[in-house]
Design a protein around this motif. Structure first.
Motif, PDB file in Angstrom:
ATOM      1  N   TYR A  30      13.124   5.087  -8.083  1.00 14.75           N
ATOM      2  CA  TYR A  30      11.899   5.774  -8.496  1.00 14.75           C
ATOM      3  C   TYR A  30      12.101   6.486  -9.841  1.00 14.75           C
ATOM      4  N   ASP A  31      13.280   7.033 -10.061  1.00 14.32           N
ATOM      5  CA  ASP A  31      13.560   7.696 -11.339  1.00 14.32           C
ATOM      6  C   ASP A  31      13.530   6.689 -12.482  1.00 14.32           C
ATOM      7  N   ARG A  32      14.127   5.529 -12.251  1.00 20.13           N
ATOM      8  CA  ARG A  32      14.115   4.474 -13.266  1.00 20.13           C
ATOM      9  C   ARG A  32      12.676   4.012 -13.567  1.00 20.13           C
ATOM     10  N   LEU A  33      11.886   3.838 -12.471  1.00 23.64           N
ATOM     11  CA  LEU A  33      10.516   3.377 -12.636  1.00 23.64           C
ATOM     12  C   LEU A  33       9.676   4.407 -13.401  1.00 23.64           C
ATOM     13  N   VAL A  39      12.686  -4.654 -11.339  1.00 28.32           N
ATOM     14  CA  VAL A  39      13.256  -5.000 -10.030  1.00 28.32           C
ATOM     15  C   VAL A  39      13.940  -3.783  -9.433  1.00 28.32           C
ATOM     16  N   TRP A  40      13.622  -3.491  -8.171  1.00 20.34           N
ATOM     17  CA  TRP A  40      14.306  -2.410  -7.444  1.00 20.34           C
ATOM     18  C   TRP A  40      14.719  -2.891  -6.070  1.00 20.34           C
ATOM     19  N   ASN A  41      15.244  -2.029  -5.262  1.00 23.69           N
ATOM     20  CA  ASN A  41      15.742  -2.418  -3.942  1.00 23.69           C
ATOM     21  C   ASN A  41      14.597  -2.699  -2.973  1.00 23.69           C
ATOM     22  N   SER A  42      14.896  -3.452  -1.933  1.00 29.88           N
ATOM     23  CA  SER A  42      13.886  -3.771  -0.918  1.00 29.88           C
ATOM     24  C   SER A  42      13.305  -2.507  -0.305  1.00 29.88           C
ATOM     25  N   VAL A  43      14.150  -1.519  -0.115  1.00 21.66           N
ATOM     26  CA  VAL A  43      13.688  -0.175   0.251  1.00 21.66           C
ATOM     27  C   VAL A  43      14.093   0.721  -0.913  1.00 21.66           C
ATOM     28  N   PRO A  44      13.162   1.061  -1.807  1.00 19.44           N
ATOM     29  CA  PRO A  44      13.532   1.762  -3.040  1.00 19.44           C
ATOM     30  C   PRO A  44      14.195   3.108  -2.766  1.00 19.44           C
ATOM     31  N   SER A  45      15.202   3.380  -3.570  1.00 23.12           N
ATOM     32  CA  SER A  45      15.921   4.651  -3.465  1.00 23.12           C
ATOM     33  C   SER A  45      15.357   5.642  -4.478  1.00 23.12           C
ATOM     34  N   PRO A  54       0.811  -1.232   0.000  1.00 23.29           N
ATOM     35  CA  PRO A  54       0.000   0.000   0.000  1.00 23.29           C
ATOM     36  C   PRO A  54       0.842   1.279   0.000  1.00 23.29           C
ATOM     37  N   TYR A  55       1.911   1.278   0.810  1.00 22.27           N
ATOM     38  CA  TYR A  55       2.770   2.458   0.869  1.00 22.27           C
ATOM     39  C   TYR A  55       3.493   2.658  -0.458  1.00 22.27           C
ATOM     40  N   LEU A  56       4.020   1.572  -1.007  1.00 24.81           N
ATOM     41  CA  LEU A  56       4.746   1.670  -2.273  1.00 24.81           C
ATOM     42  C   LEU A  56       3.832   2.150  -3.400  1.00 24.81           C
ATOM     43  N   PHE A  57       2.587   1.647  -3.416  1.00 20.48           N
ATOM     44  CA  PHE A  57       1.660   2.079  -4.465  1.00 20.48           C
ATOM     45  C   PHE A  57       1.354   3.579  -4.349  1.00 20.48           C
ATOM     46  N   SER A  58       1.187   4.062  -3.127  1.00 19.77           N
ATOM     47  CA  SER A  58       0.913   5.491  -2.956  1.00 19.77           C
ATOM     48  C   SER A  58       2.084   6.332  -3.456  1.00 19.77           C
ATOM     49  N   GLN A  59       3.306   5.849  -3.244  1.00 17.72           N
ATOM     50  CA  GLN A  59       4.484   6.563  -3.738  1.00 17.72           C
ATOM     51  C   GLN A  59       4.552   6.541  -5.266  1.00 17.72           C
ATOM     52  N   ILE A  60       4.238   5.380  -5.840  1.00 19.75           N
ATOM     53  CA  ILE A  60       4.247   5.261  -7.307  1.00 19.75           C
ATOM     54  C   ILE A  60       3.169   6.155  -7.916  1.00 19.75           C
ATOM     55  N   LYS A  61       2.008   6.194  -7.266  1.00 14.49           N
ATOM     56  CA  LYS A  61       0.895   7.016  -7.751  1.00 14.49           C
ATOM     57  C   LYS A  61       1.268   8.505  -7.749  1.00 14.49           C
ATOM     58  N   ARG A  62       2.019   8.929  -6.753  1.00 15.49           N
ATOM     59  CA  ARG A  62       2.499  10.320  -6.721  1.00 15.49           C
ATOM     60  C   ARG A  62       3.508  10.568  -7.837  1.00 15.49           C
ATOM     61  N   LEU A  63       4.243   9.529  -8.160  1.00 12.33           N
ATOM     62  CA  LEU A  63       5.265   9.614  -9.190  1.00 12.33           C
ATOM     63  C   LEU A  63       4.653   9.629 -10.596  1.00 12.33           C
ATOM     64  N   PHE A  64       3.630   8.760 -10.778  1.00 14.98           N
ATOM     65  CA  PHE A  64       3.007   8.602 -12.097  1.00 14.98           C
ATOM     66  C   PHE A  64       1.543   8.242 -11.868  1.00 14.98           C
ATOM     67  N   ILE A  65       0.648   9.189 -12.175  1.00 13.85           N
ATOM     68  CA  ILE A  65      -0.754   9.056 -11.772  1.00 13.85           C
ATOM     69  C   ILE A  65      -1.511   7.956 -12.518  1.00 13.85           C
TER      70      ILE A  65
END
Length: 455
Positions: free
Chosen positions: A425-428, A415-421, A372-383
């Motif tokens: 996020y830039d790569r994603l 694939v990214w790190n267990s705690v993404p850096s 859930p936390y990761l998805f919220s971060q991705i959503k902020r990154l790319f809606i």
């Protein structure tokens, strides 16, 4: 000046919400309140016109001869015939013909006669007044409530027209089109009982005559309803369409859907497809049932609404309509462009949710169950991303390692790190933009997006 003075006097009788004042002998000023409606003024002059009075008498079989009419209305025979001459081209569109043998009447089928008069009265009054004298609005409403027929002012008008004509002994003729329409319709048995009850209350028709009137009226009322994506009746009506899959109105609708999906390279979900198909089905059935325009005296509001959009939207809609016209097998349906194009546009805007369509389906795998936390971060990154449900196929899997449970082509895994850096996020972000551009920036999909935009 004299005309304006006369209008000023008329306004005193027409409404309390407006008046005309002469300002310093130079100009006139229309003063009006917020509740003033110009339609009220239009209606006053329309229903007092000779043309309206003549056609109103024809509806009730009271127009016995022109000479009597002109005497009663203080006009001349020549003036009356000039008006009739102007109306004849309009009647031709309805396949009706003005005759004046023993008495003045309109020759044509009762079906076309009723369609003309529905538009005649509806476009004269727009539901603001009750124009019918043989049946009262209150009585019909009470019976509709008694048998639980959904209220609609247009349904009221159709009921009043059919009941009035039946009371005058002018009955609907049998036609296989609406007879077949009712044959496999899931709600006809229930609805026909309600309509038959109303006809028995208002008329002394035989059971056979009431059956014909009911089939006709039911087919019209069904076409006036608008079906939404969550409407339970949609799935039942899809079965109805299967029973009638050889009928022209069904074949034309299937062709429309196939052409639309191909033209815009769009995939519709089940609810969108169902709602769009069923509404188009009824629209095409109505078009094939009646000859004539969709409105009288007034502009078609659906067409006007389309023309108020940006030029790009109008051009896209016209391009799609030209594509429909390529198949001559359905020319009898699609030749009614002036009626259909605005209604098609409205249906598309009402049915297809383009805003929620432009998303990339993703799944997230995380060692610490941080989805859930990761998805919220991705959503902020790319809606334009959406989490897949359990059974859905993801377009991109985002994970911190290549788990054995991941069944996906390696090219669709990120694939990214267990705690993404930040660099993760830039790569994603770049990856998601590439997928989105490839998926949604095709020319035909951009056309659909433009067509259905809020502009």
């Amino acid at each position: 000046m004299k005309i304006v003075d006369e209008i000023a006097i008329d306004l005193e009788f027409i409404t309390e919400s407006a008046d005309i004042q002469k300002e310093e002998q130079k100009y006139f000023q229309l003063n009006y309140k917020d509740n003033f409606s110009m339609k009220t003024v239009e209606r006053y002059y329309l229903k007092n016109s000779l043309t309206y009075k003549a056609f109103n008498e024809i509806f009730y079989n009271k127009f016995y001869d022109v000479n009597t009419f002109v005497l009663e209305n203080f006009t001349s025979v020549a003036s009356m015939y000039r008006r009739i001459k102007k109306v004849k081209p309009l009647l031709d569109q309805f396949q009706l013909k003005y005759t004046s043998y023993e008495k003045v009447s309109l020759e044509g089928t009762e079906k076309q006669f009723r369609y003309f008069y529905f538009l005649f009265y509806w476009n004269s009054y727009w539901g603001e007044e009750w124009p019918f004298t043989l049946v009262s609005r209150e009585e019909i409403l009470d019976l509709m409530k008694e048998v639980d027929i959904a209220y609609s002012e247009q349904v009221l008008y159709w009921l009043a027209i059919c009941l009035s004509r039946a009371k005058l002994g002018c009955l609907i003729e049998y036609h296989p089109m609406y007879a077949n329409f009712t044959k496999h319709h899931h709600s006809y048995e229930r609805s026909s009982k309600k309509l038959k009850h109303i006809f028995r209350k208002f008329t002394d028709l035989s059971n056979e005559e009431i059956e014909l009137e009911t089939m006709f009226l039911f087919s019209i009322i069904s076409c006036m309803r608008r079906y939404h994506k969550t409407d339970n009746a949609v799935s039942l009506l899809m079965n109805f369409a299967q029973h009638h899959n050889q009928e022209l109105f069904v074949q034309a609708t299937l062709y429309w859907m196939e052409t639309f999906i191909e033209h815009f390279t769009v995939t519709l979900d089940v609810e969108e497809y169902g709602a769009l198909f069923i509404n188009l089905l009824h629209l095409h059935y109505f078009i094939l049932s009646f000859a004539g325009p969709a409105t009288l005296f007034k502009e078609d509001l659906y067409q006007k609404r389309l023309e108020m959009h940006e030029t790009a939207q109008i051009e896209i809609m016209n391009q799609f309509y030209d594509r429909l016209m390529e198949n001559q097998a359905f020319a009898i349906v699609f030749e009614r462009r002036e009626i259909l194009i605005g209604r098609y546009h409205k249906l598309l805007k009402q049915t297809i949710d383009i805003a929620n369509r432009d998303t990339i389906k993703i799944k997230i795998f995380s060692m610490i169950n941080d989805d859930p936390y990761l998805f919220s971060q991705i959503k902020r990154l790319f809606i334009h991303v959406e989490l897949c449900s359990k059974d859905e196929e993801a377009e991109l899997i985002i994970t911190d390692r290549l788990y054995l449970t991941i069944k996906k082509d390696i090219k669709d895994i990120f694939v990214w790190n267990s705690v993404p850096s930040k660099s993760d996020y830039d790569r994603l972000s770049k990856r998601l933009q590439e997928i989105y551009f490839t998926k949604y920036q095709q020319q035909n999909k951009l056309l659909l997006k433009t067509l259905l935009s809020e502009v």
